[in-house]
Motif scaffolding. Structure first.
Motif, PDB file in Angstrom:
ATOM      1  N   LEU A 145       0.827  -1.207   0.000  1.00  0.00           N
ATOM      2  CA  LEU A 145       0.000   0.000   0.000  1.00  0.00           C
ATOM      3  C   LEU A 145       0.865   1.262   0.000  1.00  0.00           C
ATOM      4  O   LEU A 145       0.615   2.190  -0.776  1.00  0.00           O
ATOM      5  CB  LEU A 145      -0.933  -0.002   1.215  1.00  0.00           C
ATOM      6  N   LEU A 146       1.893   1.299   0.840  1.00  0.00           N
ATOM      7  CA  LEU A 146       2.753   2.480   0.897  1.00  0.00           C
ATOM      8  C   LEU A 146       3.544   2.643  -0.399  1.00  0.00           C
ATOM      9  O   LEU A 146       3.669   3.762  -0.908  1.00  0.00           O
ATOM     10  CB  LEU A 146       3.703   2.394   2.099  1.00  0.00           C
ATOM     11  N   THR A 147       4.052   1.560  -0.955  1.00  0.00           N
ATOM     12  CA  THR A 147       4.781   1.632  -2.227  1.00  0.00           C
ATOM     13  C   THR A 147       3.887   2.169  -3.336  1.00  0.00           C
ATOM     14  O   THR A 147       4.276   3.062  -4.095  1.00  0.00           O
ATOM     15  CB  THR A 147       5.324   0.248  -2.630  1.00  0.00           C
ATOM     16  N   THR A 148       2.681   1.648  -3.404  1.00  0.00           N
ATOM     17  CA  THR A 148       1.730   2.093  -4.431  1.00  0.00           C
ATOM     18  C   THR A 148       1.382   3.564  -4.249  1.00  0.00           C
ATOM     19  O   THR A 148       1.373   4.335  -5.212  1.00  0.00           O
ATOM     20  CB  THR A 148       0.447   1.236  -4.376  1.00  0.00           C
ATOM     21  N   THR A 149       1.127   3.967  -3.017  1.00  0.00           N
ATOM     22  CA  THR A 149       0.768   5.355  -2.732  1.00  0.00           C
ATOM     23  C   THR A 149       1.910   6.305  -3.092  1.00  0.00           C
ATOM     24  O   THR A 149       1.686   7.340  -3.725  1.00  0.00           O
ATOM     25  CB  THR A 149       0.394   5.515  -1.244  1.00  0.00           C
ATOM     26  N   LEU A 150       3.126   5.963  -2.690  1.00  0.00           N
ATOM     27  CA  LEU A 150       4.276   6.813  -3.001  1.00  0.00           C
ATOM     28  C   LEU A 150       4.527   6.914  -4.505  1.00  0.00           C
ATOM     29  O   LEU A 150       4.853   7.990  -5.020  1.00  0.00           O
ATOM     30  CB  LEU A 150       5.534   6.279  -2.309  1.00  0.00           C
ATOM     31  N   THR A 151       4.355   5.800  -5.209  1.00  0.00           N
ATOM     32  CA  THR A 151       4.589   5.801  -6.657  1.00  0.00           C
ATOM     33  C   THR A 151       3.532   6.620  -7.384  1.00  0.00           C
ATOM     34  O   THR A 151       3.862   7.432  -8.261  1.00  0.00           O
ATOM     35  CB  THR A 151       4.626   4.359  -7.191  1.00  0.00           C
ATOM     36  N   ILE A 152       2.286   6.453  -7.018  1.00  0.00           N
ATOM     37  CA  ILE A 152       1.217   7.254  -7.628  1.00  0.00           C
ATOM     38  C   ILE A 152       1.435   8.726  -7.321  1.00  0.00           C
ATOM     39  O   ILE A 152       1.317   9.586  -8.195  1.00  0.00           O
ATOM     40  CB  ILE A 152      -0.170   6.777  -7.149  1.00  0.00           C
TER      41      ILE A 152
ATOM     42  N   PRO B 109      12.152   9.603  -1.215  1.00  0.00           N
ATOM     43  CA  PRO B 109      12.848   8.353  -1.575  1.00  0.00           C
ATOM     44  C   PRO B 109      13.413   8.376  -2.999  1.00  0.00           C
ATOM     45  O   PRO B 109      14.558   7.971  -3.219  1.00  0.00           O
ATOM     46  CB  PRO B 109      11.773   7.273  -1.432  1.00  0.00           C
ATOM     47  N   THR B 110      12.654   8.874  -3.932  1.00  0.00           N
ATOM     48  CA  THR B 110      13.109   8.927  -5.317  1.00  0.00           C
ATOM     49  C   THR B 110      14.245   9.927  -5.470  1.00  0.00           C
ATOM     50  O   THR B 110      15.218   9.673  -6.187  1.00  0.00           O
ATOM     51  CB  THR B 110      11.944   9.298  -6.254  1.00  0.00           C
ATOM     52  N   ALA B 111      14.159  11.045  -4.769  1.00  0.00           N
ATOM     53  CA  ALA B 111      15.221  12.058  -4.837  1.00  0.00           C
ATOM     54  C   ALA B 111      16.528  11.519  -4.257  1.00  0.00           C
ATOM     55  O   ALA B 111      17.606  11.774  -4.795  1.00  0.00           O
ATOM     56  CB  ALA B 111      14.784  13.318  -4.097  1.00  0.00           C
ATOM     57  N   ILE B 112      16.443  10.768  -3.169  1.00  0.00           N
ATOM     58  CA  ILE B 112      17.643  10.194  -2.556  1.00  0.00           C
ATOM     59  C   ILE B 112      18.310   9.204  -3.507  1.00  0.00           C
ATOM     60  O   ILE B 112      19.527   9.228  -3.703  1.00  0.00           O
ATOM     61  CB  ILE B 112      17.305   9.524  -1.210  1.00  0.00           C
TER      62      ILE B 112
ATOM     63  N   SER C 104       9.606   1.867   1.560  1.00  0.00           N
ATOM     64  CA  SER C 104       8.421   1.348   2.246  1.00  0.00           C
ATOM     65  C   SER C 104       8.764   0.191   3.174  1.00  0.00           C
ATOM     66  O   SER C 104       8.275   0.133   4.303  1.00  0.00           O
ATOM     67  CB  SER C 104       7.372   0.894   1.226  1.00  0.00           C
ATOM     68  N   VAL C 105       9.600  -0.718   2.703  1.00  0.00           N
ATOM     69  CA  VAL C 105      10.006  -1.850   3.543  1.00  0.00           C
ATOM     70  C   VAL C 105      10.699  -1.342   4.803  1.00  0.00           C
ATOM     71  O   VAL C 105      10.377  -1.761   5.918  1.00  0.00           O
ATOM     72  CB  VAL C 105      10.931  -2.822   2.767  1.00  0.00           C
ATOM     73  N   LEU C 106      11.650  -0.427   4.634  1.00  0.00           N
ATOM     74  CA  LEU C 106      12.381   0.094   5.780  1.00  0.00           C
ATOM     75  C   LEU C 106      11.464   0.818   6.769  1.00  0.00           C
ATOM     76  O   LEU C 106      11.554   0.599   7.984  1.00  0.00           O
ATOM     77  CB  LEU C 106      13.500   1.030   5.317  1.00  0.00           C
ATOM     78  N   ILE C 107      10.589   1.654   6.261  1.00  0.00           N
ATOM     79  CA  ILE C 107       9.686   2.423   7.137  1.00  0.00           C
ATOM     80  C   ILE C 107       8.703   1.507   7.859  1.00  0.00           C
ATOM     81  O   ILE C 107       8.492   1.638   9.071  1.00  0.00           O
ATOM     82  CB  ILE C 107       8.927   3.503   6.327  1.00  0.00           C
ATOM     83  N   ILE C 108       8.090   0.581   7.145  1.00  0.00           N
ATOM     84  CA  ILE C 108       7.104  -0.314   7.767  1.00  0.00           C
ATOM     85  C   ILE C 108       7.764  -1.204   8.816  1.00  0.00           C
ATOM     86  O   ILE C 108       7.225  -1.395   9.910  1.00  0.00           O
ATOM     87  CB  ILE C 108       6.363  -1.160   6.706  1.00  0.00           C
ATOM     88  N   LEU C 109       8.944  -1.736   8.528  1.00  0.00           N
ATOM     89  CA  LEU C 109       9.635  -2.561   9.518  1.00  0.00           C
ATOM     90  C   LEU C 109      10.052  -1.739  10.734  1.00  0.00           C
ATOM     91  O   LEU C 109       9.967  -2.214  11.874  1.00  0.00           O
ATOM     92  CB  LEU C 109      10.845  -3.251   8.899  1.00  0.00           C
ATOM     93  N   LEU C 110      10.478  -0.507  10.516  1.00  0.00           N
ATOM     94  CA  LEU C 110      10.834   0.368  11.628  1.00  0.00           C
ATOM     95  C   LEU C 110       9.614   0.686  12.487  1.00  0.00           C
ATOM     96  O   LEU C 110       9.672   0.609  13.721  1.00  0.00           O
ATOM     97  CB  LEU C 110      11.467   1.653  11.093  1.00  0.00           C
ATOM     98  N   ILE C 111       8.511   1.022  11.855  1.00  0.00           N
ATOM     99  CA  ILE C 111       7.271   1.304  12.589  1.00  0.00           C
ATOM    100  C   ILE C 111       6.812   0.069  13.350  1.00  0.00           C
ATOM    101  O   ILE C 111       6.413   0.153  14.522  1.00  0.00           O
ATOM    102  CB  ILE C 111       6.174   1.817  11.624  1.00  0.00           C
ATOM    103  N   ASP C 112       6.886  -1.081  12.704  1.00  0.00           N
ATOM    104  CA  ASP C 112       6.486  -2.329  13.358  1.00  0.00           C
ATOM    105  C   ASP C 112       7.346  -2.603  14.583  1.00  0.00           C
ATOM    106  O   ASP C 112       6.845  -2.961  15.641  1.00  0.00           O
ATOM    107  CB  ASP C 112       6.579  -3.489  12.367  1.00  0.00           C
TER     108      ASP C 112
ATOM    109  N   SER D 219      12.785   2.275  -5.685  1.00  0.00           N
ATOM    110  CA  SER D 219      13.176   3.166  -4.589  1.00  0.00           C
ATOM    111  C   SER D 219      12.043   3.327  -3.585  1.00  0.00           C
ATOM    112  O   SER D 219      12.270   3.317  -2.365  1.00  0.00           O
ATOM    113  CB  SER D 219      13.619   4.529  -5.124  1.00  0.00           C
ATOM    114  N   ASN D 220      10.821   3.442  -4.068  1.00  0.00           N
ATOM    115  CA  ASN D 220       9.667   3.552  -3.164  1.00  0.00           C
ATOM    116  C   ASN D 220       9.435   2.249  -2.400  1.00  0.00           C
ATOM    117  O   ASN D 220       9.060   2.263  -1.226  1.00  0.00           O
ATOM    118  CB  ASN D 220       8.414   3.952  -3.933  1.00  0.00           C
ATOM    119  N   PHE D 221       9.684   1.116  -3.046  1.00  0.00           N
ATOM    120  CA  PHE D 221       9.524  -0.181  -2.383  1.00  0.00           C
ATOM    121  C   PHE D 221      10.535  -0.347  -1.246  1.00  0.00           C
ATOM    122  O   PHE D 221      10.177  -0.735  -0.130  1.00  0.00           O
ATOM    123  CB  PHE D 221       9.682  -1.321  -3.396  1.00  0.00           C
ATOM    124  N   ILE D 222      11.785  -0.048  -1.520  1.00  0.00           N
ATOM    125  CA  ILE D 222      12.819  -0.187  -0.495  1.00  0.00           C
ATOM    126  C   ILE D 222      12.533   0.750   0.678  1.00  0.00           C
ATOM    127  O   ILE D 222      12.632   0.363   1.844  1.00  0.00           O
ATOM    128  CB  ILE D 222      14.218   0.061  -1.097  1.00  0.00           C
TER     129      ILE D 222
END
Length: 98
Positions: free
Chosen positions: A16-23, A45-48, A77-85, A72-75
């Motif tokens: 969901l986060l990857t899709t949202t960021l990409t859109i 994420p894309t700028a970095i 998203s994975v990092l942010i979601i795992l950190l939040i979790d 870039s958005n997927f990576i």
């Protein structure tokens, strides 16, 4: 192979986060300047990744390459979601066991 409820929620959140960021990345340029300025940090994420590609001389035109934007958005998203979790949800489980 059965996926646990927790893992399913993490995978769903990443997708969901990857899709949202990409859109958002592709729609962002059509916003008025005032909204674009206020929401530019969401495209970080894309700028970095674009900056890393430039400074490491990888030659990948990130802004013009759809797979690089999605990756870039997927990576991110994975990092942010795992950190939040880890911060919000794993700590609760450990404190309940005490």
């Amino acid at each position: 192979m059965k996926i646990s409820k927790g893992k399913f929620k993490i995978i769903s959140a990443v997708v969901l986060l990857t899709t949202t960021l990409t859109i958002f990345y592709y729609v962002h340029e059509s916003f008025p300047k005032s909204i674009r300025a206020a929401t530019a940090i969401i495209g970080t994420p894309t700028a970095i990744v674009s900056g890393l590609s430039y400074y490491l001389n990888l030659g990948i035109p990130v802004y013009e390459t759809p797979w690089a934007v999605v990756l870039s958005n997927f990576i991110f998203s994975v990092l942010i979601i795992l950190l939040i979790d880890k911060i919000f949800f794993r700590r609760k489980n450990k404190s309940m066991k005490l």
